[in-house]
Every structure is written in C-alpha cells, then in structure tokens.
Design an enzyme around this catalytic site. Structure first.
Site, PDB file in Angstrom:
ATOM      1  CB  CYS A  76      -0.953  -0.071   1.309  1.00 58.36           C
ATOM      2  SG  CYS A  76       0.094  -0.313   2.690  1.00 58.36           S
ATOM      3  CG  HIS A  77       4.117   3.846   1.863  1.00 60.17           C
ATOM      4  ND1 HIS A  77       5.581   4.002   1.714  1.00 60.17           N
ATOM      5  CD2 HIS A  77       3.762   4.943   2.566  1.00 60.17           C
ATOM      6  CE1 HIS A  77       5.987   5.066   2.263  1.00 60.17           C
ATOM      7  NE2 HIS A  77       4.756   5.810   2.568  1.00 60.17           N
ATOM      8  CG  PHE A  78       3.677   5.236  -2.453  1.00 62.94           C
ATOM      9  CD1 PHE A  78       2.657   6.081  -1.896  1.00 62.94           C
ATOM     10  CD2 PHE A  78       5.127   5.461  -1.789  1.00 62.94           C
ATOM     11  CE1 PHE A  78       3.199   7.044  -0.836  1.00 62.94           C
ATOM     12  CE2 PHE A  78       5.160   6.620  -0.852  1.00 62.94           C
ATOM     13  CZ  PHE A  78       4.343   7.498  -0.371  1.00 62.94           C
ATOM     14  CB  VAL A 127       9.472   2.837  -0.386  1.00 62.45           C
ATOM     15  CG1 VAL A 127       8.508   3.846  -0.271  1.00 62.45           C
ATOM     16  CG2 VAL A 127      10.692   3.283   0.353  1.00 62.45           C
TER      17      VAL A 127
END
Length: 177
Positions: free
Chosen positions: A75-77, A82
C-alpha cells in the site's frame, strides 16, 4: 520498579520472546509491552547491554528480515513499494521502550519525541535485512522512567536513517499523559 533479577534479562531475544513482550509476559505484569505484529518492527534483538553504545550508558541492536510480502509494501506505494520512514522511527522508539523494560522499568511505554531525524536512503522489497542500533544517552529509572537515545537504521550494510534524542517514557497512570 521491577527487580531486574526476577526478569528474564538476557543479552538477546528471539521473535518468540518479542511476541511474549507484546502480550505483557516478558517484563512482568507492570512492565512495558512491545506492539504486536503487524506493528512489531523487529524479528530479533541480537544484543543488549547496560554499558555499551556511543555514550557507555546502554546499547540495543535488533534486526528485521525484509520480505516482499510485508504489509506496507502493498500500500505504500502501489507500483512504487517502499517501507514508510516513520516505521523505522517507530522501531527505534520501540527499542528504547524495550530497553527500559529490560532494566526493570514499569509502566506503559509512550514515545515522547525526537530531536532530529534524517533519511538518506530507503527500504525496498528487494532488501534483505534491516539493523537498528540504539545508543542510550540518559536513563532515568525512578518514579519517572524515561530513556533518551540516539539511533540509526541500516539496510544491507548502509546506514539510511539517523535519529537524535529519541525520547520514551513509561507511565504508571495514563490519565496524566
């Protein structure tokens, strides 16, 4: 304050030990707890002592094995995975609190601040291992239990985050916080 002789005070801790800490079983019923997975940001503590580190007041070293399926990479990203830098910072606070429990401090741990944080790299899903190092600068272990430390985060042999004046306190009464 818990008598440190009654604690399971070792110089290193396994993942199972860290899970016991998250359940409140490692440092006694009044000792601080680590967060449970998925917010537990280390797999093992490989070294702890009361006289080491850059200031001779205590040292903690812990590791996190990086796996591409860690929750934050999804989810990041999306398309640019990362590890959030704030999770590395939180890991350092977690370890300061763990140290305070290790020396016999009691209470619920809370991060109280940080002086300066610098990010000079990133943790990608292709990385293998993160190492956290905590250098205690000052420890107050009275009615107020507080630790002040500098820390660093290394990934695959390169220091990528540094933090000064990490501050964690242990609170007996959360209504005053």
């Amino acid at each position: 304050m818990t008598d440190s002789c009654t604690l399971n005070k070792k110089s290193s801790y396994t993942y199972e030990d860290l899970l016991a800490s998250s359940r409140g079983e490692l440092f006694g019923p009044k000792g601080p707890q680590l967060p449970a997975p998925t917010m537990l940001m280390m797999d093992r503590v490989i070294e702890m002592n009361e006289t080491g580190g850059n200031y001779g007041k205590g040292y903690v070293e812990a590791e996190l094995d990086i796996k591409p399926d860690l929750f934050f990479f999804g989810c990041h990203f999306i398309g640019d995975p990362v590890m959030p830098g704030c999770l590395g910072l939180d890991a350092m606070w977690q370890l300061v609190g763990f140290y305070l429990g290790w020396i016999g401090g009691e209470g619920k741990g809370r991060a109280l601040g940080v002086g300066e944080v610098k990010f000079t790299g990133q943790i990608l899903p292709t990385a293998k291992k993160v190492i956290y190092r905590i250098h205690l600068k000052r420890v107050i272990n009275r009615k107020l239990v507080m630790g002040l430390a500098d820390g660093e985060v290394e990934v695959d042999g390169r220091v990528i985050y540094t933090a000064t004046d990490l501050k964690v306190g242990l609170f007996q009464d959360m209504s005053t916080f």
